[in-house]
Scaffold this motif. Sequence first.
Motif, PDB file in Angstrom:
ATOM      1  N   THR A  24       2.522   5.691   5.647  1.00  0.00           N
ATOM      2  CA  THR A  24       1.190   5.762   6.241  1.00  0.00           C
ATOM      3  C   THR A  24       0.187   5.891   5.105  1.00  0.00           C
TER       4      THR A  24
ATOM      5  N   THR B 176      -3.868   6.404   4.151  1.00  0.00           N
ATOM      6  CA  THR B 176      -5.133   6.888   4.701  1.00  0.00           C
ATOM      7  C   THR B 176      -6.309   6.250   3.964  1.00  0.00           C
TER       8      THR B 176
ATOM      9  N   GLY C 230      -2.691   2.557  10.121  1.00  0.00           N
ATOM     10  CA  GLY C 230      -2.496   2.872   8.712  1.00  0.00           C
ATOM     11  C   GLY C 230      -1.058   2.701   8.270  1.00  0.00           C
TER      12      GLY C 230
ATOM     13  N   TYR D 143      -6.559   4.034  -2.372  1.00  0.00           N
ATOM     14  CA  TYR D 143      -6.263   4.735  -1.117  1.00  0.00           C
ATOM     15  C   TYR D 143      -5.189   5.784  -1.378  1.00  0.00           C
TER      16      TYR D 143
ATOM     17  N   ALA E 190      -0.102   9.052   2.778  1.00  0.00           N
ATOM     18  CA  ALA E 190       0.012  10.315   3.509  1.00  0.00           C
ATOM     19  C   ALA E 190       1.389  10.896   3.251  1.00  0.00           C
TER      20      ALA E 190
END
Length: 68
Positions: free
Chosen positions: A7, A9, A40, A64, A67
């Motif tokens: 993932t 974010t 995401g 970026y 996660a």
Amino acid sequence: MATESYTVTGMTCAHCVNSVSTEIRRIPGVTDVQVDLSSGSVTVTSDQPVDGNAIAGAVDEAGYELAR
């Protein structure tokens, strides 16, 4: 073949998706990257398992965050 999902974010647009995909594709052995902007979710397919730190580094290089 190995497939892992992560993932990411901070992605908000198609440019974000392109940046993340481009950086991850530069990792040796990666054969495919699929990004779902709304969730995401990033799915990485490779010849053999890819170190999660390499994925995190590529995502960071794109601007970026992975996660955890």
